[in-house]
Write a protein that holds these residues in place. Sequence first.
Motif, mmCIF file in Angstrom:
data_model
loop_
_atom_site.group_PDB
_atom_site.id
_atom_site.type_symbol
_atom_site.label_atom_id
_atom_site.label_comp_id
_atom_site.label_asym_id
_atom_site.label_seq_id
_atom_site.Cartn_x
_atom_site.Cartn_y
_atom_site.Cartn_z
ATOM 1 N N LEU A 139 -1.755 8.238 1.832
ATOM 2 C CA LEU A 139 -1.414 7.839 3.191
ATOM 3 C C LEU A 139 -2.126 6.526 3.456
ATOM 4 C CD1 LEU A 139 -0.119 8.259 5.950
ATOM 5 C CD2 LEU A 139 -2.029 9.756 6.566
ATOM 6 N N LEU A 140 -1.349 5.440 3.555
ATOM 7 C CA LEU A 140 -1.928 4.106 3.679
ATOM 8 C C LEU A 140 -2.423 3.845 5.101
ATOM 9 C CD1 LEU A 140 0.677 2.053 1.596
ATOM 10 C CD2 LEU A 140 -1.385 3.233 0.819
ATOM 11 N N PRO A 141 -3.310 2.847 5.275
ATOM 12 C CA PRO A 141 -3.836 2.546 6.619
ATOM 13 C C PRO A 141 -2.780 2.113 7.621
ATOM 14 C CG PRO A 141 -5.252 1.594 4.932
ATOM 15 C CD PRO A 141 -4.036 2.105 4.219
ATOM 16 N N ASN A 142 -1.591 1.677 7.157
ATOM 17 C CA ASN A 142 -0.526 1.295 8.089
ATOM 18 C C ASN A 142 0.367 2.466 8.473
ATOM 19 O OD1 ASN A 142 0.864 1.662 5.702
ATOM 20 N ND2 ASN A 142 1.770 -0.386 5.639
ATOM 21 N N GLY A 143 0.052 3.686 7.965
ATOM 22 C CA GLY A 143 0.838 4.857 8.301
ATOM 23 C C GLY A 143 1.978 5.146 7.350
ATOM 24 N N ASN A 144 2.040 4.433 6.247
ATOM 25 C CA ASN A 144 3.083 4.665 5.259
ATOM 26 C C ASN A 144 2.605 5.733 4.275
ATOM 27 O OD1 ASN A 144 5.429 4.406 3.786
ATOM 28 N ND2 ASN A 144 4.917 2.414 2.890
ATOM 29 N N LEU A 145 3.318 6.847 4.218
ATOM 30 C CA LEU A 145 3.026 7.911 3.260
ATOM 31 C C LEU A 145 3.799 7.594 1.991
ATOM 32 C CD1 LEU A 145 1.690 10.755 2.830
ATOM 33 C CD2 LEU A 145 3.903 11.717 3.534
ATOM 34 N N VAL A 146 3.098 7.441 0.846
ATOM 35 C CA VAL A 146 3.753 6.965 -0.370
ATOM 36 C C VAL A 146 3.473 7.901 -1.541
ATOM 37 C CG1 VAL A 146 3.574 4.573 0.420
ATOM 38 C CG2 VAL A 146 1.836 5.482 -1.133
ATOM 39 N N LEU A 147 4.434 7.982 -2.441
ATOM 40 C CA LEU A 147 4.273 8.584 -3.753
ATOM 41 C C LEU A 147 4.370 7.449 -4.763
ATOM 42 C CD1 LEU A 147 6.581 11.743 -3.441
ATOM 43 C CD2 LEU A 147 4.173 11.509 -2.853
ATOM 44 N N HIS A 148 3.396 7.347 -5.667
ATOM 45 C CA HIS A 148 3.311 6.179 -6.550
ATOM 46 C C HIS A 148 3.234 6.590 -8.010
ATOM 47 C CE1 HIS A 148 -1.031 6.771 -7.315
ATOM 48 N NE2 HIS A 148 -1.069 7.197 -6.053
ATOM 49 N N ASP A 149 3.537 5.616 -8.888
ATOM 50 C CA ASP A 149 3.449 5.854 -10.324
ATOM 51 C C ASP A 149 2.114 5.347 -10.856
ATOM 52 O OD1 ASP A 149 3.647 3.092 -10.512
ATOM 53 O OD2 ASP A 149 5.677 3.094 -11.355
ATOM 54 N N GLN A 150 1.973 5.310 -12.194
ATOM 55 C CA GLN A 150 0.703 4.923 -12.803
ATOM 56 C C GLN A 150 0.330 3.478 -12.524
ATOM 57 O OE1 GLN A 150 1.723 6.104 -16.819
ATOM 58 N NE2 GLN A 150 0.395 7.913 -16.707
ATOM 59 N N GLN A 151 1.347 2.624 -12.257
ATOM 60 C CA GLN A 151 1.088 1.219 -11.950
ATOM 61 C C GLN A 151 0.915 0.964 -10.455
ATOM 62 O OE1 GLN A 151 3.661 2.089 -14.297
ATOM 63 N NE2 GLN A 151 1.997 1.780 -15.789
ATOM 64 N N GLY A 152 0.952 2.022 -9.660
ATOM 65 C CA GLY A 152 0.789 1.884 -8.220
ATOM 66 C C GLY A 152 2.072 1.551 -7.492
ATOM 67 N N ARG A 153 3.190 1.492 -8.182
ATOM 68 C CA ARG A 153 4.467 1.189 -7.536
ATOM 69 C C ARG A 153 4.953 2.384 -6.731
ATOM 70 N NH1 ARG A 153 7.087 -0.946 -13.102
ATOM 71 N NH2 ARG A 153 6.356 1.174 -13.590
ATOM 72 N N PHE A 154 5.537 2.116 -5.575
ATOM 73 C CA PHE A 154 6.013 3.176 -4.698
ATOM 74 C C PHE A 154 7.357 3.693 -5.207
ATOM 75 C CE2 PHE A 154 3.792 0.889 -0.896
ATOM 76 C CZ PHE A 154 2.563 1.162 -1.474
ATOM 77 N N LEU A 155 7.403 4.960 -5.529
ATOM 78 C CA LEU A 155 8.655 5.597 -5.924
ATOM 79 C C LEU A 155 9.318 6.302 -4.751
ATOM 80 C CD1 LEU A 155 7.557 7.022 -9.386
ATOM 81 C CD2 LEU A 155 8.609 4.821 -8.852
ATOM 82 N N TRP A 156 8.566 6.543 -3.707
ATOM 83 C CA TRP A 156 9.086 7.069 -2.444
ATOM 84 C C TRP A 156 8.095 6.675 -1.364
ATOM 85 C CZ3 TRP A 156 7.255 9.970 1.530
ATOM 86 C CH2 TRP A 156 8.185 10.452 2.454
#
Length: 435
Positions: A139-156
Motif C-alpha cells: 500500500l503506497l503512500p499515495n493510496g495506491n494498493l499494488v501487486l508487484h513482480d520481482q522487478q517492482g513492476r505493478f501487475l495490478w
Amino acid sequence: MAFSNPPFPLLFLFISLSAAITHATVPPSKTFTYINQGPFGDYNIEYGANYRVLDIFTYPFRLCFYNTTPNAYTLALRMGARPSESVMRWVWDANRANPVRENATLSFRRDGNLVLSDADGRVAWQTGTANKGVVGLRLLPNGNLVLHDQQGRFLWQSFDHPTDTLLVGQALRSRGPTKLVSRVSNVDGSDGPYSFVLEAKRVSMYFKDPSSSVTLLYNTMLDTDQGPFSQVAFASVPETAEGLAYELGFEPKVGNTSYGLGILGLTKYNSTTSYLRLGTDGNVKINTLYDKASWRLWEVTFTLFSRDSLLSECSLPRRCGSFGLCEEDQCVACPSPKGLLGWSSGCAPPKLGPCNGRSKVDYYKVVGVEHFMSRYSEGDGPMKVGECRDKCSKDCKCVGFFYREESSKCLLAPVLGTLTKVSNSSHVGFIKVSK
C-alpha cells in the motif's frame, strides 16, 4: 511470407523468462488471510458505517471492511488521521455492490492472487493475478494498493479501478479506466445515476435517469481542439519553490505531452493528501486533509457547482428532485398547471398515461426557464413552436419541450428534473400532461 524460427539462444531466453514468471510465487511470509470478524472500530467514519481494520496500513490510508447495512460488507480503503474528531473517508471500494458477510475472508495467496471470498466460499472479488509473477503486495503512500513482480513492476493496482473517487496522482485514461460513477446514496454503495467520463477531447458528466435509462449530458470540462487525450490525472503541485502553497487540478496529456495543470483549487499548505469525488448529487468536490493542524481537519478545497463558482447548483439535474424550479442555488417552486406552487421534496412531474400513438396530451407553459441540458444544446430548428409541440406529442419519450423564441430552437426533454429560472422571458418550457 514465411517466418523462420528464432535463433536458439533467443528462444532459450524467452522460454527461461516465461518459466521464471510462471514459477515466481509469493513467499510464505508475505501471504495472509484476514477474516471479517471481531469488534468494530470506534472512530468517526464516513456514511456512519461500522468497520474493522486490517493490518495493511500506510499513513493516512488503511484497508478495512465496512458496512452501512447489517451483514453486508465492502472491502475498502480508508483515508484519514487518527486520533481525530474529523470523519475518516472511504476512497476506494473493491467489491462495490457485491457485499460479503460476517466471516468472509481476504486472502493473498502463493500464486499471487488477492481474493475476497464470502463465508460460503463464493468469490466476491479478485485481482485475477494468479500465476502472473506477483511476489508482493504494498500500500503506497499515495493510496495506491499494488501487486508487484520481482522487478517492482505493478501487475495490478487499485488506481486502475476507481469507483467515485480519484486520489492525487490517479488518472482516467483512454485505455482505461475511463470514468467515475457515483454511489446511489450514503447507504447504498452501488452504481448511482451520475458519471464523470474521459472522452477524446473533453471530460463529460452524464445523468442516467433511473426510471427511463436515458443518459443526458449536464456538464463538460477541459474542452479542447487538441487530442485525443491519452489521460487526465488529478494532481497537486507546489505553487512556489518553497512549497508554501499548492495547486490542485487536472493535468491532461495528449500522447506523452502534458498540457499543464488546469487549476481547480489552491491551498496554503501541502495538499497532496486530497481526493476528488463525484458525489451522490452529481457534484464534484475536492477534499483535503490538513494534517499540519493538531486536530487534522478536512477542508473542502473545490466545489464544481456552487454559489461561488461559475456553475450554479441549479445546473445539477436533481438539485430540486424529480421536478422543481431552481433560482440562485435554491429550490423555489413546483411548476404546475395552476402556476408556480411552493416547492417540496414531493414535487413530481405530471403522470402520463400509456403512449400508443393516439394518446391525447396537452401542455402548460412555464416562462423564463431552461432545462439542465440547455447549456449544451439549444435543440433543433429553427421551427415554429407548433412544430416543436407536434414533435413532442408524437414522441412517447418526450415529457416536455423547451423553446427559445428568439432563435426558434426546440429542445425535447425525455426527463424534467431541475429547471433553472432565467431572466430571459423568451426562454420557455412546455410540460406535457394527459388530457
